[in-house]
Design a protein around this motif. Structure first.
Motif, short mmCIF file in Angstrom:
data_model
loop_
_atom_site.label_atom_id
_atom_site.label_comp_id
_atom_site.label_asym_id
_atom_site.label_seq_id
_atom_site.Cartn_x
_atom_site.Cartn_y
_atom_site.Cartn_z
N SER A 145 -2.52 8.28 8.16
CA SER A 145 -2.97 7.19 9.03
C SER A 145 -3.64 6.06 8.27
O SER A 145 -3.92 5.00 8.85
N ALA A 146 -3.90 6.25 6.98
CA ALA A 146 -4.51 5.21 6.15
C ALA A 146 -3.89 5.28 4.76
O ALA A 146 -3.47 6.34 4.30
N PRO A 147 -3.81 4.15 4.06
CA PRO A 147 -3.25 4.16 2.71
C PRO A 147 -4.17 4.85 1.72
O PRO A 147 -5.39 4.90 1.91
N VAL A 148 -3.57 5.38 0.64
CA VAL A 148 -4.34 6.04 -0.42
C VAL A 148 -4.25 5.27 -1.73
O VAL A 148 -4.90 5.65 -2.72
N SER A 149 -3.45 4.21 -1.76
CA SER A 149 -3.38 3.36 -2.96
C SER A 149 -2.98 1.96 -2.55
O SER A 149 -2.35 1.75 -1.51
N GLN A 150 -3.37 0.99 -3.37
CA GLN A 150 -2.96 -0.37 -3.13
C GLN A 150 -1.81 -0.73 -4.05
O GLN A 150 -1.39 0.05 -4.88
N SER A 151 -1.29 -1.93 -3.87
CA SER A 151 -0.11 -2.38 -4.60
C SER A 151 -0.26 -2.16 -6.09
O SER A 151 -1.28 -2.52 -6.70
N GLY A 152 0.76 -1.54 -6.70
CA GLY A 152 0.80 -1.36 -8.14
C GLY A 152 -0.03 -0.22 -8.67
O GLY A 152 -0.11 -0.03 -9.89
N MET A 153 -0.63 0.60 -7.79
CA MET A 153 -1.50 1.68 -8.25
C MET A 153 -1.08 3.01 -7.62
O MET A 153 -0.22 3.06 -6.74
N PRO A 212 0.82 -1.21 0.00
CA PRO A 212 0.00 0.00 0.00
C PRO A 212 0.85 1.26 0.00
O PRO A 212 1.96 1.29 0.55
N GLY A 213 0.33 2.32 -0.63
CA GLY A 213 0.98 3.61 -0.64
C GLY A 213 0.25 4.59 0.27
O GLY A 213 -0.98 4.59 0.35
N PHE A 214 1.00 5.46 0.92
CA PHE A 214 0.46 6.42 1.87
C PHE A 214 0.75 7.85 1.39
O PHE A 214 1.54 8.05 0.47
N LEU A 215 0.10 8.82 2.00
CA LEU A 215 0.51 10.20 1.83
C LEU A 215 1.70 10.47 2.74
O LEU A 215 1.74 9.98 3.88
#
Length: 363
Positions: A296-304, A278-281
């Motif tokens: 505190s929460a991801p903004v993208s999943q793997s590969g996106m 996952p990607g975060f800010l």
């Protein structure tokens, strides 16, 4: 629907308007194949407030309050459209073309949608143009097109006549600030600065790791950019000299920057993406590059990848700054700009990512 201080406009097939209070205060249009940013013009309380969005089949939709009312639809071209729409000084600039076709830039009167001028280009216009001003008067339109004849051009804002052109490969379009065009150069892995008036090369900053940069951000004598080598750099806008450089954890998307000295906010924020997880800010001090927070929460999943984030101040009387971003989960997410804690999340488009940058409008 209760409104307080403003709304965020998002496009992804449909157009969405979300109040700063988040879930439950959302206005939604019917599906219209919206692909460009949804661009609000004016304040929400203005009688002529409207929202423009381009569709993949060459239309411009003009929305008035509320979005659930049918928009005015103008068929302005028979060519395909991707993400290229920009508004400045009563003119809409729509770019056409996709990855397999050449393109055209159209300048449209924003009240009648009549074509003021158009220019055919050697490749697709994938990203919004930039406009350079002299004082409050727009002078040059800066447009970039992709292969097979990738070019950066300066056009006369009134007639579309070409003022200058240089063959150059750009990534994610131009950024124009104080008479200078900044862009990520795909030909030599640099951030490039040119004069908006004549195209003269002012400077290049080449990535030490030979990595492509993203669309840079310019303000207050500084240019910030992120690269595919996880670089985050701040450059002197006058000469391209490095002010600071840090490395990110994952692939960083284009940055957004906001300063408010009254509340001690000097924030650079970007969304991570295209990783194996996952990607975060990430929030950094725009003056030094020091990391301030991770969302505190991801903004993208793997590969996106998420959209470019925006930084807004919903209540102009208090320092409750938010970082808002369209996620790859189909949600609009809002985070505290001082610590990265999530305020709210609104599901807009289940199963479809929101990768077009949101826009904010005040009451």
């Amino acid at each position: 629907m209760a409104h307080v201080f403003g709304r965020t406009f998002v496009s992804s097939n449909q157009v969405f308007a979300v109040d700063e209070t988040g879930p439950g205060n959302t206005d939604i249009s019917s599906p219209i194949q919206a692909v460009t940013p949804a661009i609000p013009v004016g304040r929400l309380t203005d009688p002529d407030f409207r929202v423009y969005v381009g569709t993949s089949d060459g239309k411009i939709a003009v929305f008035h309050e509320p979005l659930s009312n049918p928009p005015q639809i103008f068929q302005v071209t028979g060519e395909p459209v991707l993400w290229s729409l920009y508004h400045a000084a009563g003119v809409l600039y729509l770019g056409t073309g996709d990855f397999s076709t050449s393109g055209t830039l159209l300048a449209l009167d924003d009240s009648t949608l009549a074509v003021r001028w158009q220019i055919a280009l050697g490749g697709p216009v994938l990203y919004p143009v930039g406009v350079a001003y002299q004082g409050n008067t727009p002078k040059q339109v800066i447009v970039t097109n992709g292969n097979p004849n990738a070019t950066v051009r300066g056009l006369d804002v009134a007639t579309g006549a070409e003022l200058w052109s240089v063959p150059d490969s750009t990534i994610e379009g131009p950024r124009v600030h104080n008479g200078v065009v900044y862009y990520a150069n795909g030909s030599d892995s640099s951030v490039t600065a040119r004069s908006a008036s004549d195209g003269q090369l002012l400077w290049r900053f080449k990535s030490p790791r030979n990595a492509n940069f993203h669309l840079p951000m310019a303000a207050g004598g500084v240019v910030w950019a992120t690269s595919e080598a996880f670089e985050i750099v701040a450059l002197n806008a006058s000469n391209g000299g490095v002010l600071w450089e840090v490395r990110g954890v994952l692939f960083p998307g284009p940055p957004s920057v906001h300063f408010d000295h009254n509340y001690g906010l000097a924030l650079l924020v970007y969304g991570e993406g295209f990783g194996t997880g996952p990607g975060f800010l990430r929030g950094l001090d725009a003056n030094t590059g020091a990391q301030l927070w991770t969302s505190s929460a991801p903004v993208s999943q793997s590969g996106m990848q998420s959209s470019i984030p925006i930084i807004v101040q919903p209540n102009q009387f208090f320092g409750d700054f938010q970082v808002q971003v369209g996620s790859s989960f189909g949600t609009l997410m809002s985070f505290n700009a001082f610590n990265g804690q999530m305020f709210w999340e609104e599901q807009l488009n289940p199963g479809e990512p929101i990768f077009v940058k949101p826009h904010w409008a005040y009451f």
